[in-house]
Design a protein around this motif. Structure first.
Motif, mmCIF file in Angstrom:
data_model
loop_
_atom_site.group_PDB
_atom_site.id
_atom_site.type_symbol
_atom_site.label_atom_id
_atom_site.label_comp_id
_atom_site.label_asym_id
_atom_site.label_seq_id
_atom_site.Cartn_x
_atom_site.Cartn_y
_atom_site.Cartn_z
ATOM 1 N N THR A 1 0.840 -1.206 0.000
ATOM 2 C CA THR A 1 0.000 0.000 0.000
ATOM 3 C C THR A 1 0.874 1.254 0.000
ATOM 4 N N ASN A 2 1.931 1.183 0.796
ATOM 5 C CA ASN A 2 2.852 2.311 0.880
ATOM 6 C C ASN A 2 3.457 2.629 -0.493
ATOM 7 N N GLN A 3 3.918 1.510 -1.170
ATOM 8 C CA GLN A 3 4.508 1.717 -2.494
ATOM 9 C C GLN A 3 3.473 2.266 -3.477
ATOM 10 N N PHE B 1 3.318 5.975 -5.713
ATOM 11 C CA PHE B 1 3.047 6.135 -7.149
ATOM 12 C C PHE B 1 1.768 6.927 -7.385
ATOM 13 N N PHE B 2 0.759 6.666 -6.527
ATOM 14 C CA PHE B 2 -0.523 7.363 -6.688
ATOM 15 C C PHE B 2 -0.321 8.883 -6.573
ATOM 16 N N LEU B 3 0.417 9.279 -5.519
ATOM 17 C CA LEU B 3 0.630 10.717 -5.305
ATOM 18 C C LEU B 3 1.439 11.331 -6.450
ATOM 19 N N LEU B 4 2.454 10.537 -6.888
ATOM 20 C CA LEU B 4 3.308 11.030 -7.974
ATOM 21 C C LEU B 4 2.509 11.213 -9.263
ATOM 22 N N VAL B 5 1.756 10.137 -9.627
ATOM 23 C CA VAL B 5 0.984 10.172 -10.867
ATOM 24 C C VAL B 5 -0.100 11.243 -10.759
ATOM 25 N N ALA B 6 -0.774 11.310 -9.594
ATOM 26 C CA ALA B 6 -1.843 12.293 -9.406
ATOM 27 C C ALA B 6 -1.302 13.707 -9.583
ATOM 28 N N LEU C 1 -5.738 6.297 -10.673
ATOM 29 C CA LEU C 1 -5.716 5.054 -9.886
ATOM 30 C C LEU C 1 -5.158 3.904 -10.710
ATOM 31 N N PHE C 2 -5.638 3.800 -11.964
ATOM 32 C CA PHE C 2 -5.251 2.705 -12.834
ATOM 33 C C PHE C 2 -3.760 2.797 -13.235
ATOM 34 N N ILE C 3 -3.356 3.995 -13.634
ATOM 35 C CA ILE C 3 -1.943 4.162 -14.061
ATOM 36 C C ILE C 3 -0.997 3.880 -12.886
ATOM 37 N N SER C 4 -1.392 4.338 -11.663
ATOM 38 C CA SER C 4 -0.548 4.083 -10.481
ATOM 39 C C SER C 4 -0.406 2.589 -10.245
#
Ligand code: ADP
Length: 363
Positions: free
Chosen positions: A14-16, A20-25, A64-67
């Motif tokens: 989840t951490n990883q 990525f989620f924050l970065l991609v967002a 969400l999907f790209i992350s």
């Protein structure tokens, strides 16, 4: 414990994913905002609250999907480039801890992993190689010592049993008692040599350098064997230069002469000759100890400085194969050189070259 581990794994994943989620967002939000603002300005389209909100929802699901895709790709990449090599190194280390020094790790392909892992693997393999060498030396040493201990001990046991017989003659009793004394002397000589070698190898003996007359020392060492050469009928030839002084550890050097002389007399048949010569230059002293004894083959000559090696088994009871190992160690400490020339059936010459002045440091 297992549940705990599973929870840890989920938290880590989840951490990883969150990273990525924050970065991609962040990246997508910045890009979209810029794109939409520029587009609406140039097309002069008025953005309503509804269109922005439905576009934001689609973008959110996209993020969400790209992350998820990025997290999976990163997980696979890490598994191949970090986790697998680390696991292999860990498994090999565990084998070493259990005493299996034959383990070696295969290098990773340059494209499959970071090169620093290959550096660790190379170091690991070198370490395993060194450890297996030390282990072989240790087990050989123990095997040799046990073998050398067993022979005199069984001789003593046999003579002890014979001595228990009630009706033995005085002559036999003396013979058996002498057998026990000889075997125990052999044992004690061996232990003395092992201890000396151990101290020399661990450098607990620091050379005590003093100036002394080398010729005098060689002559007095040789004279200790007067009884032996007279009894055996061996001729002595000497050519000792006068006034050759050296600055060295006299006690350590006398070990060298004693071993070389005792071998020369041991391996020379009655009627043979043992020769000793000493010559010197300004910097070096050269000592030659020669004999007309049985000599040795090239193969034997290459191994005589190894611990416990005995090339000539017919005299094995008169030694333990440690004499020349000790000699070599002392010569190394003195920064000197020792060499041997020998012809089977004709004789042997040992040549020792030592510095006349020592620098004081030990190897
Ligand atoms: P040891 O005390 O058993 O003789 P050393 O280390 O002194 O052990 O010698 C090792 C071996 O070197 C001997 O077993 C013998 O084969 C060989 N050697 C040493 N000196 C001589 C020599 N002068 N002539 C022939 N062989 C020798």
């Amino acid at each position: 414990m297992r549940k705990n581990e599973r929870t840890k794994k989920v938290l880590k994943a989840t951490n990883q994913y969150m990273v990525f989620f924050l970065l991609v967002a962040f990246v997508i939000t910045c890009c979209m905002t810029l794109f939409v603002t520029v587009l609406s300005d140039s097309l002069r389209v008025e953005l309503t609250k509804e269109t922005v909100s439905s576009a934001a929802k689609v973008t959110f699901w996209n993020v969400l999907f790209i992350s998820l895709i990025f997290t999976t790709i990163d997980k696979l990449r890490r598994r191949h480039t970090v986790e697998l090599p680390a696991k292999r190194i860990g498994e090999a280390a565990e084998k070493i801890i259990k005493g299996d020094f034959s383990v070696r790790i295969e290098r990773q392909s340059r494209f499959a992993t970071d090169e620093s892992f290959n550096k660790i693997i190379d170091c690991f393999n070198n370490m395993a190689q060194e450890l297996s060498g030390v282990e072989t030396l240790r087990s050989d040493f123990i095997a040799n010592v046990s073998h050398e201990l067993k022979t005199p001990l069984s001789v003593m046991q046999n003579y002890g049993t014979l001595l228990q017989s009630p009706d033995i003659s005085d002559e036999k009793r003396i013979e058996y008692a002498k057998g026990i004394t000889d075997a125990s002397r052999r044992l004690s000589d061996m232990m003395t040599n092992i201890l000396k070698l151990n101290r020399l190898e661990n450098q607990k003996i620091y050379p005590d350098f003093k100036e002394f007359d080398l010729g005098e020392q060689i002559c007095s060492s040789l004279l200790q064997y007067e009884n032996v050469w007279e009894k055996k009928g061996v001729q002595i030839e000497t050519d000792i230069a006068d006034d050759v002084t050296v600055t060295a550890d006299a006690e350590l050097l006398s070990l060298v002469w004693n071993n070389l002389f005792s071998n020369a007399f041991k391996f020379t048949e009655p009627g043979g000759t043992v020769g000793v010569s000493l010559s010197a230059t300004d910097n070096h002293a050269v000592i030659k100890v020669s004999d007309t004894g049985c000599g040795m083959s090239r193969d034997v000559g290459e191994r005589i400085f190894e611990k416990f090696y005995q090339g000539d088994t017919s005299h094995s009871s008169q030694g333990n194969g440690l004499g020349l190992a000790l000699v070599k160690r002392v010569i190394d400490i003195m920064h000197g050189e020792i060499s041997v020339e020998s012809t089977v059936g004709q004789g042997t010459t040992f040549t020792v070259k030592i510095r006349r002045q020592q620098s004081g440091d030990i190897k």
